[in-house]
Design an enzyme around this catalytic site. Structure first.
Site, PDB file in Angstrom:
ATOM      1  N   GLU A 286      47.549  54.165  87.821  1.00 38.93           N
ATOM      2  CA  GLU A 286      46.103  54.364  88.030  1.00 38.93           C
ATOM      3  C   GLU A 286      45.702  55.830  87.900  1.00 38.93           C
ATOM      4  OE1 GLU A 286      45.818  52.099  91.670  1.00 38.93           O
ATOM      5  OE2 GLU A 286      46.707  53.705  92.840  1.00 38.93           O
ATOM      6  N   GLY A 288      43.421  58.999  87.214  1.00 35.62           N
ATOM      7  CA  GLY A 288      42.004  59.366  87.262  1.00 35.62           C
ATOM      8  C   GLY A 288      41.777  60.658  86.502  1.00 35.62           C
ATOM      9  N   ARG A 289      42.226  61.772  87.125  1.00 33.62           N
ATOM     10  CA  ARG A 289      42.014  63.105  86.556  1.00 33.62           C
ATOM     11  C   ARG A 289      42.461  63.198  85.098  1.00 33.62           C
ATOM     12  NH1 ARG A 289      42.114  67.564  89.972  1.00 33.62           N
ATOM     13  NH2 ARG A 289      43.339  66.311  91.402  1.00 33.62           N
ATOM     14  N   TYR A 329      39.088  73.676  97.234  1.00 37.41           N
ATOM     15  CA  TYR A 329      40.510  73.861  96.902  1.00 37.41           C
ATOM     16  C   TYR A 329      40.814  75.181  96.208  1.00 37.41           C
ATOM     17  CZ  TYR A 329      39.693  68.729  96.707  1.00 37.41           C
ATOM     18  OH  TYR A 329      39.285  67.456  96.919  1.00 37.41           O
ATOM     19  N   CYS A 356      22.866  78.055  99.538  1.00 39.89           N
ATOM     20  CA  CYS A 356      22.803  79.010 100.646  1.00 39.89           C
ATOM     21  C   CYS A 356      24.117  79.075 101.389  1.00 39.89           C
ATOM     22  CB  CYS A 356      21.676  78.635 101.581  1.00 39.89           C
ATOM     23  SG  CYS A 356      20.106  78.900 100.786  1.00 39.89           S
ATOM     24  N   TYR A 385      36.290  64.602  89.458  1.00 34.11           N
ATOM     25  CA  TYR A 385      36.030  65.062  90.832  1.00 34.11           C
ATOM     26  C   TYR A 385      34.985  66.177  90.903  1.00 34.11           C
ATOM     27  CZ  TYR A 385      40.317  62.376  91.489  1.00 34.11           C
ATOM     28  OH  TYR A 385      41.263  61.380  91.478  1.00 34.11           O
TER      29      TYR A 385
HETATM   30  N1  LLP Z   1      45.433  56.220  93.107  1.00 32.27           N
HETATM   31  C1  LLP Z   1      45.189  56.567  94.369  1.00 32.27           C
HETATM   32  C2  LLP Z   1      45.567  55.643  95.441  1.00 32.27           C
HETATM   33  C3  LLP Z   1      44.579  57.792  94.678  1.00 32.27           C
HETATM   34  O1  LLP Z   1      44.370  58.124  95.942  1.00 32.27           O
HETATM   35  C4  LLP Z   1      44.222  58.656  93.623  1.00 32.27           C
HETATM   36  C5  LLP Z   1      43.564  59.932  93.901  1.00 32.27           C
HETATM   37  C6  LLP Z   1      44.479  58.247  92.303  1.00 32.27           C
HETATM   38  C7  LLP Z   1      45.103  57.026  92.085  1.00 32.27           C
HETATM   39  C8  LLP Z   1      44.138  59.094  91.116  1.00 32.27           C
HETATM   40  O2  LLP Z   1      44.832  60.283  91.127  1.00 32.27           O
HETATM   41  P1  LLP Z   1      44.675  61.277  89.876  1.00 32.27           P
HETATM   42  O3  LLP Z   1      45.294  60.602  88.682  1.00 32.27           O
HETATM   43  O4  LLP Z   1      43.236  61.512  89.674  1.00 32.27           O
HETATM   44  O5  LLP Z   1      45.400  62.498  90.269  1.00 32.27           O
HETATM   45  N2  LLP Z   1      39.311  65.408  95.003  1.00 32.27           N
HETATM   46  C9  LLP Z   1      40.601  65.924  94.586  1.00 32.27           C
HETATM   47  C10 LLP Z   1      41.497  64.819  94.098  1.00 32.27           C
HETATM   48  C11 LLP Z   1      41.711  63.740  95.112  1.00 32.27           C
HETATM   49  C12 LLP Z   1      42.591  62.632  94.600  1.00 32.27           C
HETATM   50  C13 LLP Z   1      42.488  61.439  95.471  1.00 32.27           C
HETATM   51  N3  LLP Z   1      43.249  60.315  95.064  1.00 32.27           N
HETATM   52  C14 LLP Z   1      40.387  66.987  93.522  1.00 32.27           C
HETATM   53  O6  LLP Z   1      39.252  67.289  93.214  1.00 32.27           O
HETATM   54  O7  LLP Z   1      41.339  67.561  93.021  1.00 32.27           O
END
Ligand code: LLP
Length: 426
Positions: A286, A288-289, A329, A356, A385
């Site tokens: 899964e 995302g980024r 971050y 602000c 994100y």
């Molecule tokens: N699966 C689960 C259960 C997750 O908690 C996450 C991300 C993903 C998949 C996707 O992970 P990715 O492939 O995107 O790394 N707000 C933070 C990132 C938080 C990620 C939360 N969970 C940022 O801006 O870096």
């Protein structure tokens, strides 16, 4: 780091997806989130294509928490992606966008009764996080007289090298069931006639550059499969190894090639399965980024350029509300002047927003050409994100989002208006 269609004209004008950033900024205003379809497609295919040969019995679900608007669903679904969702809002958005609910997984560490019922109604796989949820789930499926399809989230107890806040697999993480309680949880689920227990899930963190944590994760999870089979006689049909592969935000980031991570992880998975005489489960990942971050850029217009004794400030028409990742971050990004990208970057700037708060910055020591009011700033790698975590701090309106594809624009999100902000005010 940059969208693959990024080009610079002889006059120094950056274009994305065949359209100049000047035209985009003038037509749609700034701040503007821009998603490049070609990069999104390439990133999705970086998962889908290798898996077709390495492990065909697989499902890639885009972690929609990274960036979700209705119009992103159909293009990703058409490529073959499913969707990982974490709230009723994400579930409904994905469904309205045309997602196949059979290719959706529902996450969360404190799911409500209503959310569980929604997921069961639509036959969406539910990733159980804790024991309370098992009770809620059982009640919900009894009430609806419909079987819930369930995986259990396990803490893998791996520390991936990433920012503290985005580590989820370690032992004190709020996510998942710890290893001493897994068997009991699975026994309960498997004995419940309203529940179709399918398998196990784990996610070790985000923005991970090393390959080893993924190799170890596969091995650890097969260890759990073996224990579940030996002690409960239950064969795991589905194994979800989460997301987390890192991307390049700046030239200092050594992001791995997705295909190499998949190759190493699947080698480890297959070897462990063979060692323990286990059948190959459906494999889910899964991301995302790594699907959307590099497809996205943000365009800003520069207002004031202010020089203090210590710092040169560039003030943009957005900031921490549309990109909260720097204040949260200290995230680094790559910046350019979108209208003067052929000029040498000679001066260090602090890029500050209009909110602000002194911490309202999105970059420090950013090298740019001598910058003037009216220049356009492009920030790369903002697809993930950024909009997803955007706020209305100071009652500013959220930016618009568009997708560019072969010289055409597809609108994804209208710019928020003050009327939108006032809509729910009583
Ligand atoms: N699966 C689960 C259960 C997750 O908690 C996450 C991300 C993903 C998949 C996707 O992970 P990715 O492939 O995107 O790394 N707000 C933070 C990132 C938080 C990620 C939360 N969970 C940022 O801006 O870096």
């Amino acid at each position: 780091m940059k969208p693959i269609t990024t080009k610079v004209s002889p006059t120094g004008e950056i274009s994305i997806g065949g359209i100049s950033t000047k035209t985009l900024a003038e037509t749609y205003g700034t701040p503007l989130y821009v998603i490049d379809y070609a990069t999104l497609e390439a990133n999705a295919n970086a998962y889908l294509k290798p898996l077709q040969t390495l492990y065909p019995n697989s499902l890639v679900t885009y972690a929609s928490k990274a960036c979700l608007v209705k119009g992103l669903i159909a293009p990703l679904a058409a490529l073959g992606m499913g969707f990982d969702v974490v709230s009723a809002g994400e579930i409904i958005t994905a469904i309205k966008g045309g997602a196949d609910t059979n290719k959706m997984v529902f996450h969360g560490n404190n799911k409500s009764k209503e959310e569980l019922e929604l997921a069961i109604t639509h036959n969406i796989r539910i990733i159980i996080d804790n024991e309370t949820e098992i009770k809620l789930l059982s009640a919900a499926s009894t009430k609806l007289n419909k079987k819930a399809r369930v995986l259990v989230r396990i803490k893998p107890e791996i520390e991936a090298h990433t920012h503290e806040y985005i580590k989820t697999g370690h032992i004190d993480s709020k996510f998942g069931i710890d290893k001493n309680h897994i068997l009991e949880a699975i026994r309960t689920l498997n004995n419940d006639s309203n529940i179709d227990f399918l398998g196990i899930h784990s996610h070790i963190g985000s923005q991970i550059f090393d390959i080893e944590p993924f190799v170890d994760l596969a091995k650890i999870m097969v260890g759990h499969m073996k224990r579940i089979k030996d002690e409960l006689g239950i064969e795991i049909k589905e194994l979800n190894l989460g997301g987390g592969i890192g991307i390049q935000y700046t030239t200092a980031d050594n992001a791995p090639k997705i295909a190499l991570v998949l190759e190493a992880m699947i080698k480890s998975l297959k070897e462990s399965l063979t060692e323990h005489h286990l059948n190959e489960p459906l494999l889910m990942v899964e991301p995302g980024r790594s699907t959307i971050a590099t497809a996205g850029v943000t365009l800003y217009e520069i207002g004031t350029v202010k020089t203090t004794p210590g710092l040169n400030y560039v003030f943009i028409d957005g900031g921490m509300a549309d990109n909260p990742r720097f204040i949260m971050y200290k995230s680094l990004y790559t910046f350019e002047l979108a209208n003067r990208a052929n000029e040498p970057a000679t001066k260090p700037y602090t890029i500050a927003g209009k909110f602000c708060e002194s911490g309202d910055k999105i970059g420090e020591n950013v090298m740019l050409p001598d910058t003037n009011e009216g220049d356009h700033l492009i920030v790369y790698g903002t697809g993930a994100y950024n909009y997803a975590m955007a706020s209305n701090y100071n009652r500013f309106c959220k930016p618009a989002m568009i997708m560019v594809k072969d010289g055409a624009v597809i609108e994804l999100l209208k710019r928020e208006t003050i009327e939108d902000l006032l809509k729910n005010d009583v």
